[in-house]
Design an enzyme around this catalytic site. Structure first.
Site, mmCIF file in Angstrom:
data_model
loop_
_atom_site.group_PDB
_atom_site.id
_atom_site.type_symbol
_atom_site.label_atom_id
_atom_site.label_comp_id
_atom_site.label_asym_id
_atom_site.label_seq_id
_atom_site.Cartn_x
_atom_site.Cartn_y
_atom_site.Cartn_z
ATOM 1 N N ASP A 90 0.856 -1.175 0.000
ATOM 2 C CA ASP A 90 0.000 0.000 0.000
ATOM 3 C C ASP A 90 0.897 1.232 0.000
ATOM 4 O OD1 ASP A 90 -2.009 1.818 0.256
ATOM 5 O OD2 ASP A 90 -2.677 1.175 2.223
ATOM 6 N N ASP A 265 -7.973 -6.893 1.451
ATOM 7 C CA ASP A 265 -7.078 -6.930 2.605
ATOM 8 C C ASP A 265 -7.790 -6.283 3.774
ATOM 9 O OD1 ASP A 265 -5.669 -4.117 3.558
ATOM 10 O OD2 ASP A 265 -6.454 -4.001 1.521
#
Length: 374
Positions: A90, A265
């Site tokens: 990320d 996620d």
């Protein structure tokens, strides 16, 4: 670059494969969160044994400790954390929101004060790509601005347009990378249909290998999140993976799969495992509940997870009440294994054209569980 192979559909639900330099991600897929180069409480080998193909790392946290340049000098993130499989990183966009008291945003960058020592760090789109490239992640995310909901439309629109401009900058910065890694764009727009549609159209025109949907599960009701998925998913290319960021509960996952989402996620299974809450075919189970103190039965004798089959509910209750490290380890393992089992079941059901009945069966199991949910 095409990285996605569609294997089967059942309504809007899809099963397929995402190709990366470190292996295949079987979709629908849940990615355990390894923010700081570790899935908290689990050996990498144990994570793999649950069925996980990919884990997630975080640019912001790894930028601060141990530093991207250090990880690169030590052989890259795969070697550093002993995970020779797929890694998605990320970009730090979520921290733009979650650490809002410690940052400022302008056209060029996000400027952070470290939550560790107060030092100042500037994260431009170009630096976010550089960090992820140094880490060696297989899937790199653009830097974006994520807005907590509810929010004024003007704030959501401003963040969406900034994210579009940053997507272009990230794409230019990533262009020299020629080793099979992929850059995903992130659709923003909050809970506004028109802004979501505009973001998706603009990003489609830039032709990224994959697309994420960000800025959901940030304060809005589930029905709003699902409505945004119904708007956005059909606008994204059918031959590219779709990733819903930061989601969520098992119910969220199955409902999002039904709307065409491929990847997920969330910290929920690991964080809740550390605090005594386990996910199972019975629904969520609070092991702190005194009811479990004298229960000799395994947590779930039918689970494919050895930890669920081996340890009694009484023992797991004892470990949780005494704050023993082993309790957090076992419940985290049980939770990650359940999420992987859920995704494996979804893949098989989609291939068999039976996803709706699979999802209904899972929900019925939660509703009829033999243990209290709270």
């Amino acid at each position: 670059m095409k990285i996605y192979k569609l294997n089967a559909t059942d309504g809007a639900a899809r099963t397929g494969e995402v190709a990366t330099p470190h292996g295949i991600i079987r979709t629908p897929a849940f990615m355990p969160v390894g923010t700081q180069a570790t899935v908290k409480g689990m050996h990498p080998e144990a994570v793999r044994e649950t069925g996980a193909d990919v884990v997630l790392g975080n640019t912001y946290h790894l930028m601060l400790r141990p530093g991207a340049e250090r990880v690169a000098a030590l052989g890259g993130l795969h070697k550093f954390m002993n995970w020779p499989h797929v890694i998605l990183t990320d970009s730090g966009g979520f921290q733009v929101m979650s650490l809002s008291a410690m940052r400022k945003i302008d056209e060029n960058a996000v400027t952070f004060r470290s939550h560790i020592d107060g030092s100042t760090h500037v994260l431009t789109p170009e630096r976010a790509i550089e960090i992820q490239t140094l880490l060696g992640s297989d899937i790199v995310m653009q830097l974006d601005e994520c807005v907590r909901l509810p929010a004024e439309r003007a704030e959501v629109e401003k963040a969406m347009r900034l994210s579009l401009r940053w997507a272009e900058r990230c794409q230019r910065a990533f262009a020299p990378v020629r080793d099979g890694r992929s850059l995903f764009a992130i659709v923003q727009g909050g809970d506004d249909v028109a802004l979501r549609e505009e973001s998706a159209r603009e990003l489609n025109a830039m032709d990224f290998p994959g697309y994420a949907i960000g800025g959901l599960a940030v304060g809005e009701p589930q029905e709003v999140m699902l409505r945004m998925l119904e708007v956005v998913a059909p606008l994204l290319p059918a031959d590219k993976p779709r990733y819903l960021m930061g989601v969520g509960t098992p119910d969220d996952l199955l409902k999002a799969v039904a709307r065409g989402i491929d990847m997920f996620d969330c910290v929920m299974p690991t964080r809740n495992g550390r605090h005594g809450l386990a996910f199972s075919r019975f629904g969520p189970i609070n092991l702190k509940n005194a009811r479990h103190a004298d229960d000799p039965r395994p947590f779930d004798e039918e689970s494919p997870c050895a930890a669920a089959r081996t340890y009694s509910r009484a023992y797991l209750h004892h470990l949780t009440k005494t704050n023993e490290m082993l309790g957090a380890i076992l419940l985290t393992t049980i939770n990650i294994a359940y999420y992987q089992e859920l995704m494996a079941g979804a893949r098989a059901a989609i291939a068999a054209k039976a996803f709706a009945s699979f999802a209904d069966g899972v929900a019925a199991g939660w509703a009829a569980g033999d243990l209290p949910t709270r």
